[in-house]
Design an enzyme around this catalytic site. Structure first.
Site, PDB file in Angstrom:
ATOM      1  N   ARG A 146       0.860  -1.084  -0.077  1.00  0.00           N
ATOM      2  CA  ARG A 146       0.036  -0.029  -0.104  1.00  0.00           C
ATOM      3  C   ARG A 146       0.994   1.309   0.044  1.00  0.00           C
ATOM      4  NH1 ARG A 146      -5.212   1.579   3.623  1.00  0.00           N
ATOM      5  NH2 ARG A 146      -6.194   0.268   1.940  1.00  0.00           N
ATOM      6  N   HIS A 162      -7.583   1.099  -6.225  1.00  0.00           N
ATOM      7  CA  HIS A 162      -7.726   0.161  -4.933  1.00  0.00           C
ATOM      8  C   HIS A 162      -8.505  -1.084  -5.518  1.00  0.00           C
ATOM      9  CE1 HIS A 162      -8.010  -1.109  -1.056  1.00  0.00           C
ATOM     10  NE2 HIS A 162      -8.720  -0.207  -0.435  1.00  0.00           N
ATOM     11  N   GLN A 196     -10.357  -3.922  -3.005  1.00  0.00           N
ATOM     12  CA  GLN A 196     -11.724  -3.406  -2.624  1.00  0.00           C
ATOM     13  C   GLN A 196     -12.830  -3.725  -3.462  1.00  0.00           C
ATOM     14  OE1 GLN A 196     -12.231  -1.978   0.607  1.00  0.00           O
ATOM     15  NE2 GLN A 196     -14.178  -2.471  -0.281  1.00  0.00           N
ATOM     16  N   ASP A 233     -17.769   7.243  -0.642  1.00  0.00           N
ATOM     17  CA  ASP A 233     -16.616   7.054  -0.011  1.00  0.00           C
ATOM     18  C   ASP A 233     -16.270   8.215   0.534  1.00  0.00           C
ATOM     19  OD1 ASP A 233     -14.222   5.996   0.985  1.00  0.00           O
ATOM     20  OD2 ASP A 233     -13.207   6.159  -0.909  1.00  0.00           O
ATOM     21  N   CYS A 239     -16.531   1.511   1.516  1.00  0.00           N
ATOM     22  CA  CYS A 239     -15.260   0.555   1.500  1.00  0.00           C
ATOM     23  C   CYS A 239     -14.915   0.790   3.073  1.00  0.00           C
ATOM     24  CB  CYS A 239     -14.210   0.822   0.531  1.00  0.00           C
ATOM     25  SG  CYS A 239     -13.410   2.692   0.632  1.00  0.00           S
ATOM     26  N   ARG A 272     -13.179  -8.619   1.941  1.00  0.00           N
ATOM     27  CA  ARG A 272     -11.943  -8.294   1.752  1.00  0.00           C
ATOM     28  C   ARG A 272     -10.918  -9.426   2.003  1.00  0.00           C
ATOM     29  NH1 ARG A 272      -9.983  -3.160   1.676  1.00  0.00           N
ATOM     30  NH2 ARG A 272      -7.943  -4.045   1.111  1.00  0.00           N
TER      31      ARG A 272
HETATM   32  N1   CP Z   1     -10.855   0.030   2.763  1.00  0.00           N
HETATM   33  C1   CP Z   1      -9.789  -0.035   3.066  1.00  0.00           C
HETATM   34  O1   CP Z   1      -8.915  -0.105   2.347  1.00  0.00           O
HETATM   35  O2   CP Z   1      -9.618  -0.031   4.614  1.00  0.00           O
HETATM   36  P1   CP Z   1      -8.242   0.172   5.157  1.00  0.00           P
HETATM   37  O3   CP Z   1      -7.738   1.462   4.641  1.00  0.00           O
HETATM   38  O4   CP Z   1      -8.715   0.144   6.704  1.00  0.00           O
HETATM   39  O5   CP Z   1      -7.378  -0.582   4.806  1.00  0.00           O
END
Ligand code: CP
Length: 308
Positions: free
Chosen positions: A107, A134, A137, A225, A266, A294
């Protein structure tokens, strides 16, 4: 080498295989006696590096748990604590990590970092979010929709709010899974033209409708979001709130969608900003199923990458 870098970079039949495999693994796990390990341990003897240059709850925990459920081990690494955060190149980091681990999930901020990692790693690399996309997700979101409502192909999905990195992966998914995607939000926060062009080229042009109430008419799924993403400056907060207030997903807006429409976010959410608690905790909401999925979707993505 099979990386999982973005939804539009993986073949549609492979994406379908990942969703089907995730569903099968979820069912098998739910059917096993409580407290017993899964029969299937495809990652036994394998090590997975999980690199985080940004905060995370769901991605971090679901990847870590997913690897362990499949018999593997994880190493969770913070970018700032690695030499990566102190001048070592991404290419050298990728080459070194490849000597130790079987799979890398990262990430990060810039998409270029992910791509450079993938170019130089000799093990598969998975995109755990960048400023641009992403994909993990949205694989979980597709799985979630189909668990509740059947095939997503041909359905109407409406995104309300900021045309951000999560929307981008929905745009890719519209092309790959064949659903209709509508964006409703202020022009200043429109999605990148590249994502619009991709969906159009795949025969699924994205509709832009500035009026959120018109946008959600006939929607099977309404998604939003956070209004200020992790990579947005906090100084932009007030301006963004002013721009996006009219795009809040509340009960009035949901009442204009199909009666059996679903609501997704998400997470993490800022309750009563982008969506009201009434919607988040209401009958249309599947936000915690998304979070759970997830885990299952990423287990299937890891198996896809490792050919297991
Ligand atoms: N939705 C998501 O990626 O959550 P986090 O940022 O907690 O990993």
């Amino acid at each position: 080498m099979t990386h999982f870098l973005d939804i539009h970079k993986t073949e549609a039949d492979q994406l379908r295989g990942i969703i089907d495999n995730a569903r099968a693994m979820k069912i098998a796990r739910n059917d096993r006696p409580k407290g017993m390990p899964d029969d299937d341990q495809p990652l036994a003897g394998r090590m997975v590096a999980l690199i985080f240059e940004k905060p995370s709850t769901r991605t971090r925990v679901s990847f870590d748990v997913g690897v362990r459920q499949m018999g593997g081990q994880t190493m969770v690494l913070s970018g700032s604590e690695m030499q990566l955060g102190h001048g070592e190149t991404i290419a050298d980091t990728a080459r070194v990590l490849s000597r130790y681990v079987d799979l890398i999930m990262i990430r990060t901020f810039e998409e270029a970092t992910l791509l450079e990692m993938a170019e130089h790693a000799t093990v598969p690399v998975i995109n755990g979010l960048t400023n641009r996309t992403h994909p993990c997700q949205i694989m979980a979101d597709i799985m979630t929709f189909e668990e509740h409502r059947g095939p997503i192909a041909g359905r109407k999905v409406v995104w309300s709010g900021d045309g951000n990195n999560v929307f981008a992966s929905f745009a890719h998914a519209a092309g790959q899974f064949g659903f209709d995607l509508t964006f409703t939000g202020p022009k200043t926060l429109d999605p990148e033209p590249e994502w619009m062009e991709y969906a159009a080229a795949m025969g699924r042009p994205i509709t832009i409708e500035r009026d959120p109430y018109k946008a959600v008419e006939g929607a099977d799924l309404v998604v939003t979001d956070t209004w200020v993403s992790m990579h947005d400056p906090q100084s932009a907060k007030e301006r963004r709130h002013n721009q996006l207030r009219g795009y809040q997903v509340n009960s009035d807006l949901m009442s204009r969608a199909k009666p059996d429409s679903l609501f997704m976010h998400c997470l993490p959410a800022h309750r009563d900003d982008e969506a009201t608690s009434e919607v988040m905790d209401g009958p249309h909401s599947v936000i915690f199923d998304e979070a759970e999925n997830r885990l299952h979707a990423q287990k299937a993505i890891m198996r896809h990458c490792l050919g297991l």
